[in-house]
Structure formats: C-alpha cells, structure tokens
Design an enzyme around this catalytic site. Structure first.
Site, mmCIF file in Angstrom:
data_model
loop_
_atom_site.group_PDB
_atom_site.id
_atom_site.type_symbol
_atom_site.label_atom_id
_atom_site.label_comp_id
_atom_site.label_asym_id
_atom_site.label_seq_id
_atom_site.Cartn_x
_atom_site.Cartn_y
_atom_site.Cartn_z
ATOM 1 N N TYR A 134 10.825 -13.431 33.481
ATOM 2 C CA TYR A 134 9.482 -13.787 33.092
ATOM 3 C C TYR A 134 8.460 -13.321 33.987
ATOM 4 C CZ TYR A 134 5.905 -17.125 30.844
ATOM 5 O OH TYR A 134 4.466 -17.426 30.378
ATOM 6 N N LYS A 162 10.357 -10.797 29.852
ATOM 7 C CA LYS A 162 9.100 -11.378 28.857
ATOM 8 C C LYS A 162 8.059 -10.898 29.594
ATOM 9 C CE LYS A 162 6.755 -15.334 27.652
ATOM 10 N NZ LYS A 162 6.716 -17.068 27.787
#
Length: 301
Positions: A134, A162
C-alpha cells in the site's frame, strides 16, 4: 492467490458510546458480498484501525472470518507504527484464516527505502501470506520507490501494490516496469486510468455504500472492455470522488453515505468528529444525483 476485482475496505460501525457495533459490521459485509464484491479488507484506514485497540483489531479479524467464510477474498490490514506490532497483527491475520494481508510503510517514523523493505520483509516472514503493498505517501510520509520494490520483489509473496499516491507517473512506472506486480487502484478519482493500464483490482471505500456502482465500472472496464460506457460511469462518479479524496473527511463521508442508504455505520471515534450538517446536506444531494445518473446509464443496456 491473485488480488482481483472490487475489494472494499470495510468500515467499522461505531455506536454512540464509541463501542464497536458488531451486528452493523456483519450487516455491511453481507451487503457488499450480496452485491457481488470480489474481496473485503478488514483493518484498513477506512475501518479506523488506528483508533481500535490491539484486542479489538485481532477480534475483528476473527469475527470477519466467521461472517465471510470462503465466499470472497478475506484480506487483513496489519499496519502498525512498529515492525514488531505489524508482525503480531500479521500473525493474527494468518491465524484468523486471512487469504492475504495489506501492508503499508510504518507511519510517522519516515524509514528509508531499505528500512521500509526490511519492515515489509519481516511482516512477510511472520505471516507467509500473499501481500498487497500500500503506497500512500500522503499518510506515511515515504514512497515505496524502485529501490524498495527491488528488495521486496525477492519474495514471491509480494503480489500486488495498491497505489494511492495520486501521481499518474507512478501508475505509468508500475504498469510499464513491474509487469509481474499486480496493480491495484487506490485513488478514487483515477479508477478508469488504472483499469486502462491493466489494474486487476480497485480498493474503494465506495464499495461500502455504492457496491453496485463501482462493480459496474469494473465490469465495463475489465469484463466487457466497454470503455465508452466506463467513461460515462466514471464521469458520474467524479464529483463524488472529488469530495471523498479532497475534503480530508473520507471516513466521515463514507459512514454518512452508508447511513443515508440505510446501512449501519454510526459515528466515528476521536480524534475524528462527524460531518457538519451543512456538509451532510450537500453530500446527500450528491449521493442521490450520482446514483440516479449511474442507474440511468445501466438501464440503457
């Protein structure tokens, strides 16, 4: 395991006394699964993980697994300010039966790329589960750059990233230079661009209340590749994504939207405070208009 489809980070419904509403938590998960999402992240920022105790976070992993079972991908956010803490949550996620984990840089400490890689590799060793990285420098203060990616890529568990920096050049870099790393959209207003560049998933808080609408965009982009339709859906979503991404109140807006559509959300835990009434009024109108526009687009088919 591949990270694929619409994977919302579920909210944590909070009662007025600031305790967790587990019945509401179960109801939100059932709503999203019923609409057809492909996975659910438990313990993300949208779920206010930072405001939960360690015991509450671990309990939430186990409780979510009881609800989800094996119906969709079950992914746990295991982030913490320390490596030891994150490894503990990663082990708890594994023990709860998670299919994968979401791993960001430790916030506040500003590690170097090598330090951040060592942090993530330690979490990988603790859990031995598929990992979605992330990258969100706006919250963590550091970027998962090319030196970092070269180091973590030595482990095959790092499957997806992500990308939430908002930098379109990062999207191009990842799509072109890291073809073996699955790309996941973490920027609400760039979902169309991500899918055009081959993203396999979208981690969207809107799935908590707009599951049908975000699934429609995914289907248009990935399943049917009808990008003319996808552009129309994304155009309808953009005024809402602008509010969610730009106002600094994504969690409050997400919870209000859930409440507005009859889904249990409750309040937020301090230090956050609920939306002001004026903001609720404008968001209510925007939610109604956005849903109406997208439903019109879908009815044409």
């Amino acid at each position: 395991m591949n990270f694929k489809g619409i994977i919302p980070p579920v909210i944590t419904p909070i009662k007025d006394d600031h305790s967790i509403d587990e019945d509401g938590f179960a109801a939100i998960i059932e709503y999203m699964i019923g609409k057809g999402v492909h996975g659910i992240i438990v313990g993300g920022t949208t779920g206010e993980f930072y405001a939960l105790s360690a015991e509450e976070r671990v309990r939430q992993f186990a409780f979510a697994k009881e609800i989800i079972k094996t119906r969709v991908q079950f992914i746990c956010g295991v982030n913490d300010i320390t490596t030891k803490g994150a490894c503990g949550f990663a082990e708890a996620a594994r023990d709860a039966g998670a299919d994968g984990i979401l791993v960001a840089a430790p916030y506040y400490s500003l590690p170097t790329e090598r330090e951040n890689a060592a942090h993530c590799l330690a979490i990988d060793k603790a859990a031995n589960l598929p990992i979605m990285l992330y990258n969100y420098p706006g919250r963590t203060g550091v970027v998962m750059g090319e030196d970092f990616l070269a180091l973590v890529s030595k482990s095959s568990n790092f499957r997806s990233i992500k990308e939430a920096s908002g930098d379109i050049n990062r999207l191009h870099l990842l799509a072109n230079n890291y073809p073996t790393m699955e790309l996941s959209c973490g920027a609400e207003d760039q979902a169309l661009e991500f899918f055009v560049w081959g993203a396999t998933s979208w981690v969207t808080p809107m799935g908590n209340f707009f599951a049908e609408e975000v699934l429609a965009l995914y289907d248009a982009c990935v399943e049917t590749q009808n990008f003319a339709k996808a552009r129309r859906i994304m155009s309808a979503l953009l005024p809402l994504t602008t509010v969610l991404e730009g106002g600094g109140q994504l969690i409050q807006c997400t919870k209000f939207a859930c409440d507005f559509f009859g889904l249990p959300a409750g309040t937020v835990r301090p230090p956050l405070a609920p939306l002001e009434e004026s903001a609720k009024d404008s968001l209510r109108d925007l939610l109604t208009a956005t849903r109406s526009t997208i439903q019109t687009i879908l009815s044409e088919a």
